[in-house]
Design a protein around this motif. Structure first.
Motif, PDB file in Angstrom:
ATOM      1  N   GLY A 166     -51.789  92.519 -18.387  1.00 36.78           N
ATOM      2  CA  GLY A 166     -52.270  91.184 -18.709  1.00 36.78           C
ATOM      3  C   GLY A 166     -53.751  91.052 -18.452  1.00 36.78           C
ATOM      4  O   GLY A 166     -54.486  92.051 -18.415  1.00 36.78           O
ATOM      5  N   LEU A 167     -54.192  89.831 -18.268  1.00 34.98           N
ATOM      6  CA  LEU A 167     -55.577  89.517 -17.922  1.00 34.98           C
ATOM      7  C   LEU A 167     -55.586  88.909 -16.523  1.00 34.98           C
ATOM      8  O   LEU A 167     -54.713  88.114 -16.182  1.00 34.98           O
ATOM      9  N   LEU A 217     -44.811  83.716 -21.680  1.00 30.38           N
ATOM     10  CA  LEU A 217     -45.579  84.165 -20.516  1.00 30.38           C
ATOM     11  C   LEU A 217     -45.067  85.499 -20.004  1.00 30.38           C
ATOM     12  O   LEU A 217     -43.855  85.712 -19.897  1.00 30.38           O
ATOM     13  N   SER A 218     -45.980  86.404 -19.699  1.00 25.05           N
ATOM     14  CA  SER A 218     -45.683  87.644 -18.974  1.00 25.05           C
ATOM     15  C   SER A 218     -46.533  87.660 -17.719  1.00 25.05           C
ATOM     16  O   SER A 218     -47.704  87.274 -17.749  1.00 25.05           O
ATOM     17  N   ILE A 276     -56.262  80.552  -6.848  1.00 23.92           N
ATOM     18  CA  ILE A 276     -55.101  81.402  -7.129  1.00 23.92           C
ATOM     19  C   ILE A 276     -55.499  82.449  -8.158  1.00 23.92           C
ATOM     20  O   ILE A 276     -56.009  82.116  -9.233  1.00 23.92           O
ATOM     21  N   SER A 277     -55.256  83.721  -7.833  1.00 23.69           N
ATOM     22  CA  SER A 277     -55.589  84.827  -8.726  1.00 23.69           C
ATOM     23  C   SER A 277     -54.301  85.547  -9.126  1.00 23.69           C
ATOM     24  O   SER A 277     -53.484  85.884  -8.268  1.00 23.69           O
ATOM     25  N   LEU A 278     -54.119  85.791 -10.433  1.00 25.46           N
ATOM     26  CA  LEU A 278     -52.904  86.457 -10.911  1.00 25.46           C
ATOM     27  C   LEU A 278     -53.150  87.102 -12.269  1.00 25.46           C
ATOM     28  O   LEU A 278     -54.074  86.724 -12.999  1.00 25.46           O
ATOM     29  N   GLU A 279     -52.301  88.098 -12.595  1.00 30.48           N
ATOM     30  CA  GLU A 279     -52.407  88.821 -13.867  1.00 30.48           C
ATOM     31  C   GLU A 279     -51.323  88.317 -14.810  1.00 30.48           C
ATOM     32  O   GLU A 279     -50.133  88.425 -14.514  1.00 30.48           O
ATOM     33  N   ILE A 280     -51.738  87.777 -15.962  1.00 33.29           N
ATOM     34  CA  ILE A 280     -50.795  87.178 -16.899  1.00 33.29           C
ATOM     35  C   ILE A 280     -51.202  87.465 -18.339  1.00 33.29           C
ATOM     36  O   ILE A 280     -52.347  87.832 -18.621  1.00 33.29           O
ATOM     37  N   CYS A 281     -50.258  87.271 -19.261  1.00 35.00           N
ATOM     38  CA  CYS A 281     -50.558  87.295 -20.692  1.00 35.00           C
ATOM     39  C   CYS A 281     -49.430  86.592 -21.431  1.00 35.00           C
ATOM     40  O   CYS A 281     -48.527  86.022 -20.819  1.00 35.00           O
ATOM     41  N   SER A 282     -49.459  86.621 -22.761  1.00 31.33           N
ATOM     42  CA  SER A 282     -48.420  86.016 -23.588  1.00 31.33           C
ATOM     43  C   SER A 282     -47.170  86.898 -23.574  1.00 31.33           C
ATOM     44  O   SER A 282     -47.157  87.970 -22.975  1.00 31.33           O
TER      45      SER A 282
END
Length: 299
Positions: A228-229, A279-280, A172-178
């Protein structure tokens, strides 16, 4: 991001065969810079630096934007790639024994979130910010960006297995950050990942990124968080990994994936975590990567 060491990825790999390109990455790690400033720091002409910048941009390591200046326009360079894992021994898989699905981040199936929280499409904020009730608004399926201070969000991954087929690996690949009020680039958050209620492990995101505008973030967005990352979560017969780094011994056999049942994927930002930083999430038309949640299932 996983990069296989092969001829198809030469553009990426060649970027690290030049001292100049490595120095550009080091400089941009400190702050965004224009071509002229890079040239002065490196002691080269702007023309030479431009060629190196183009190679880094083609490999999606940096991005550039043209902005107004006192003498026309200038090109500002940003370092966008956070990390990459080189995969020397690629796992060979039959394309017929693998399927992929793309899940928009607004098409979640369950949630329990607390403020700060909200949703945004590519054109507007959906409902009101800091009101969890709007996560049930019918327009939530249009969300390209969502955020919450604590809680969880869950997605259903379609299960296309038939007969006695079994999953060999799930990625699973996704863009997330705090998620910090406005934004705070030094805002760690412990994020935990689950498949079918089985905990795969946790990862601590270092911050909520808003100092540099996201490559695909709409111009109207002014609320702080910009990107995000890009993280890749993988579960196979040997364990669970994030960007190739083991996070637990949970294997694909532990996930109770059965014929006829959807695969449930949950991301949790626990209020009781040591770093309760929220989470963002970012989908297409938001952040630095123009993608939704990408899922690959090998069987």
């Amino acid at each position: 991001m996983n990069i296989e060491v092969n001829s198809q990825n030469l553009k990426f790999l060649e970027c690290f065969a030049s001292d100049t390109r490595i120095k550009i990455i080091e400089l941009l790690n400190e702050r965004p810079m224009n071509i002229k400033d890079l040239a002065e720091s490196l002691g080269f002409s702007s023309a030479i630096v431009t060629k190196h910048v183009q190679k880094l941009e083609e490999a999606f390591i940096i991005t550039t934007e043209s902005v107004p200046s006192t003498r026309g326009r200038q090109k500002i360079c940003h370092l966008t790639l956070e990390s990459a894992t080189l995969q020397f021994r690629a796992k060979k898989q039959d394309d017929q024994n693998r399927y992929a699905v793309s899940i928009p981040i607004g098409q979640y199936s369950a949630y329990d979130v607390k403020p700060t929280c909200g949703l945004a499409s590519d054109t507007k904020i959906i409902g009101m910010v800091d009101d969890p009730r709007y996560f049930s608004d019918p327009e939530h399926v249009k969300a390209c960006h969502l955020w919450f201070g604590s809680g969880f969000i869950e997605y259903r991954i379609p299960n296309y297995l038939v007969g006695k087929q079994s999953v060999r690996s799930l990625s699973i690949s996704l863009e997330i950050c705090s998620e910090a009020p406005h934004y705070n680039e030094n805002w760690p958050s412990d994020l935990t990942f689950y498949i079918n209620d089985t905990c795969l492990g946790a990862w601590t995101c270092p911050g909520d990124f808003g100092a540099v505008k996201g490559v695909y973030t709409p111009s109207w967005w002014k609320l702080g968080t910009q990107h995000g990352l890009l993280k890749q979560i993988t579960v196979d017969s040997e364990g669970s990994y994030i960007d190739g780094i083991r996070i637990s011994d949970r294997t694909v056999q532990d996930l109770a994936i059965h014929y006829g049942d959807d695969i449930r994927f949950r991301i949790s930002a626990p209020e009781t975590a040591a770093h309760s930083g929220g989470l963002s999430m970012f989908g297409k038309q938001f952040g630095n990567y123009d993608q939704d949640i990408q899922v690959y299932v090998a069987y």
